[in-house]
Design a protein around this motif. Sequence first.
Motif, short mmCIF file in Angstrom:
data_model
loop_
_atom_site.label_atom_id
_atom_site.label_comp_id
_atom_site.label_asym_id
_atom_site.label_seq_id
_atom_site.Cartn_x
_atom_site.Cartn_y
_atom_site.Cartn_z
N ALA A 133 1.18 66.57 -39.67
CA ALA A 133 2.60 66.37 -39.97
C ALA A 133 3.47 67.36 -39.20
O ALA A 133 4.49 66.98 -38.61
CB ALA A 133 2.85 66.50 -41.48
N ILE A 165 3.59 66.39 -35.53
CA ILE A 165 4.45 65.24 -35.26
C ILE A 165 5.92 65.64 -35.23
O ILE A 165 6.68 65.21 -34.37
CB ILE A 165 4.19 64.12 -36.30
CG1 ILE A 165 2.81 63.51 -36.06
CG2 ILE A 165 5.27 63.04 -36.22
CD1 ILE A 165 2.35 62.58 -37.18
N TRP A 166 6.32 66.47 -36.18
CA TRP A 166 7.73 66.83 -36.30
C TRP A 166 8.04 68.23 -35.77
O TRP A 166 9.10 68.79 -36.07
CB TRP A 166 8.16 66.72 -37.76
CG TRP A 166 8.14 65.30 -38.24
CD1 TRP A 166 8.85 64.25 -37.74
CD2 TRP A 166 7.36 64.78 -39.28
NE1 TRP A 166 8.56 63.11 -38.41
CE2 TRP A 166 7.63 63.40 -39.38
CE3 TRP A 166 6.42 65.32 -40.17
CZ2 TRP A 166 7.03 62.57 -40.31
CZ3 TRP A 166 5.83 64.49 -41.09
CH2 TRP A 166 6.13 63.13 -41.15
N LEU A 218 11.36 68.79 -33.78
CA LEU A 218 12.48 68.60 -34.69
C LEU A 218 12.65 69.81 -35.61
O LEU A 218 13.76 70.31 -35.81
CB LEU A 218 12.31 67.33 -35.51
CG LEU A 218 13.38 67.06 -36.57
CD1 LEU A 218 14.74 66.84 -35.92
CD2 LEU A 218 12.99 65.87 -37.43
N LEU A 219 11.52 70.29 -36.16
CA LEU A 219 11.57 71.46 -37.03
C LEU A 219 12.09 72.69 -36.29
O LEU A 219 12.89 73.46 -36.82
CB LEU A 219 10.18 71.74 -37.63
CG LEU A 219 9.65 70.68 -38.60
CD1 LEU A 219 8.19 70.96 -38.93
CD2 LEU A 219 10.50 70.64 -39.85
#
Length: 123
Positions: A8, A11-12, A15-16
């Motif tokens: 997770a 994947i992000w 963005l994080l």
Amino acid sequence: LFAIGVIAVAIWFNLLIKLWLGDQAIIYSWDMIILFAVYSLAGTFGAIFINVANGIGIIKLQLVMAVVEAGFNIPLSIFLAQNCEMGIIGVKIATLVCCTGANVVMPIYVWDFLRKKMDCQNG
């Protein structure tokens, strides 16, 4: 659960980082994110058996493997980072390659050790 968390975050990840650092964020390439995720999973898998081995007192094999891995890791890291112009990805690949030996040998060794102990107690 840890593996799901790593996937997770991978994947992000960008963005994080963007949310956390705003305009100062550095966007990382997918190959680097995936490589670091795989390394995290491999390290966690290996740590399970290394901690069990420490707890039951089989540390000689770990010591030998750690010295051998360190001896290979440094020159392989330099070769991949500089000669192959891979930079930090080359260093992480070298580290992943070197820890693979322990991630294969230690589970086999620990399971074999525990099986032999159980056989001695049962019969």
